[in-house]
Design an enzyme around this catalytic site. Structure first.
Site: not given
Ligand SMILES: *[C@@H]1O[C@H](CO)[C@@H](O)[C@H](O)[C@H]1NC(C)=O
Ligand SMILES: *[C@@H]1O[C@H](CO)[C@@H](O)[C@H](O)[C@H]1NC(C)=O
Ligand SMILES: *[C@H]1O[C@H](CO)[C@@H](O)[C@H](O)[C@H]1NC(C)=O
Length: 487
Positions: A159, A365
């Site tokens: 992440d 992201d």
């Protein structure tokens, strides 16, 4: 034969249409080589894993990990279901998109909260107990790393929007994947150590939006990370030997050993934090990799990609744009900002005022699925896309997606190419697999959505990053893209 004549008619029709539009020059028109033509079946994921054979140059300077989709057949958590029906696929997508929106909401609240310049609101905000500061969402992609001595192989969501790496050290409670054993048991490792709560390592957690405290009995550092979707992990902040590959081993890697973990972590043992603050893996491995990593996310959940640490020689054709470092606040600085300035559809740049993008800002992201654009920009994109797709049947929207087509009965479909244009001139063409998300053959949707508020940050999501080699050269202040980094 019948199919071909229909196909030809449609081509002729669209040609005519294209010329008519060009003549009036008021509507977007498609330039040659500006469409993708694919088989409808190729948009749908397969049920068996066929690993990518592409991986970019693995030399001594880099360490390559295999990336798999958490819910796909290449994941060891995948349960093959012979009874998979359209209804269950739809439920699955609905769940993913719901989690995706929860992640986006928490990114927005984290950035808005921090950008708030009004001193009154700011001081009021700091007294609020809510800490929806962290983001988890559906965390689609996982890698396997070794932790401890002997090394325990753990599947972690990677992440770029989180800093803390953590793993479940006690069986998960709540709505989790059924576990009977802790996923990582520090008592079975010869190299595990608790971090004391009086150390700088413990107090620096707050700069990543994570609360810290002290276990009174042991003076061990307690951490508590709450994610926007109500998932949380609380445990001991410890250090351990992290083995990325047999040759790339990090002693004393700081991570969270979760004693109480609740929420949407099913299908993984925890999280690998690749954000920008000091506790992220990128910072902790800076001596070896000089803050350089890259990844390629596979085109479907039935293939594999890679996550590479270190500069193994940039892959062919990589072109860079500058990385924006947010100066506003510590926690906003966890994200990777890019200067998105425009969007091309079918080879022509949409007419969107540059101020639309510059006032919202944009981040890239790995954990958000669907790209979010300022509402104004999304409306223009949608208009142009729908115009180019006029000869297909527009069907009802699905969750946060409002532009969906019924492709049932069609063998192939054509849709316009889409590209991101950055302020310093870089144009990145999205892969053909990064534009339309298939819910079912009768509902295939444009994988973009608008933010409610034009001032909310835009997010380049992982669906649009499919098959691109995305290169983060943090020390060099740039992010690069190259086509076809994996299958
Ligand atoms: C967990 O186990 C319970 C009882 O054995 C079962 O009813 C439930 O469906 C399982 N949940 C998952 C996510 O596998
Ligand atoms: C680390 O701290 C926790 C919490 O106080 C404690 O339960 C555990 O025994 C400690 N482990 C070690 C190896 O010191
Ligand atoms: C319409 O559909 C055909 C094939 O079904 C495709 O070739 C064409 O590009 C589509 N779009 C337009 C605007 O003509």
């Amino acid at each position: 034969m019948g199919f071909f004549s229909v196909f030809l008619c449609v081509i002729l029709f669209s040609f005519e249409n294209g010329f008519a539009l060009a003549a009036r020059d008021t509507k977007p028109h498609l330039l040659p080589h500006s469409t993708h033509t694919v088989e409808v079946n190729s948009l749908l994921p397969a049920t068996t894993c066929s690993p990518s054979t592409k991986g970019h140059n693995n030399n001594k300077a880099s360490s390559v990990l295999k990336v798999v989709h958490k819910h796909g057949p290449c994941s060891k958590f995948h349960k093959s279901s012979k009874t998979s029906t359209t209804t269950s696929a739809e439920k699955y997508h609905a769940q993913i998109l719901k989690q995706d929106q929860a992640r986006v909401n928490s990114i927005h609240s984290r950035l808005n909260h921090n950008n708030n310049k009004d001193p009154l609101t700011q001081s009021a905000a700091t007294t609020l107990p809510a800490k929806s500061g962290l983001v988890i969402g559906s965390g689609n992609y996982i890698v396997t790393v070794g932790l401890g001595t002997p090394a325990n192989q753990l599947s972690l969501i990677f992440d770029t929007g989180s800093d803390l790496t953590w793993t479940q050290c006690q069986p998960c409670t709540g709505s989790c994947y059924n576990q009977t054993e802790p996923i990582f048991d520090p008592s079975l490792s010869a190299s595990y150590e608790n971090i004391s709560c009086t150390t700088a390592a413990c107090t620096q957690l707050s700069s990543s939006g994570i609360e810290h405290g002290c276990f009174t009995s042991t003076s061990a550092c307690l951490y508590a990370a709450e994610y926007g979707d109500k998932s949380f992990t609380i445990g001991v902040f410890g250090c351990e030997k992290l083995t990325l590959t047999p040759t790339d081993v990090f002693e004393g890697f700081l991570f969270g050993c979760g004693l109480d973990n609740e929420g949407l972590f099913s299908g993984s043992a925890g999280l690998l934090g690749l954000g920008r603050s000091s506790i992220s893996l990128v910072e902790q491995s800076a001596n070896k990799y000089n803050r350089f990593f890259s990844y390629c996310l596979p085109s479907t959940s039935s293939s594999t990609g890679h996550l590479t640490f270190g500069d193994g020689g940039s892959p062919n054709g990589v072109k860079f744009t500058k990385l924006i470092t947010s100066s506003q606040s510590e926690s906003a600085a966890s994200f990777y900002g890019l200067d998105l300035a425009g969007i091309n559809v079918g080879g022509s740049q949409l007419s969107i005022a540059p101020s639309v993008f510059s006032s919202s800002g944009t981040i890239i992201d790995s954990g958000t699925v669907i790209t979010r654009l300022p509402a104004t920009a999304y409306a223009v994109l949608r208009g142009a896309f729908q115009e180019a797709m006029k000869n297909y049947t527009l069907t009802m929207g699905y969750s946060l997606l409002d532009t969906c087509y019924d492709f049932s009965g069609l063998d192939t479909v054509s849709y316009p190419k889409i590209a991101f244009v950055f302020g310093d001139g870089l144009t990145v063409d999205l892969d053909a697999t990064g534009i339309l998300i298939p819910i079912s053959p009768s509902q295939v949707c444009l994988a973009f959505a608008g933010n409610k508020d034009d001032s909310d940050v835009g997010i380049i999501g992982n669906f649009q990053q499919r098959r691109l080699e995305v290169v983060y050269d943090v020390a060099g202040g740039k992010v690069g893209f190259a086509p076809e980094g994996c299958d």
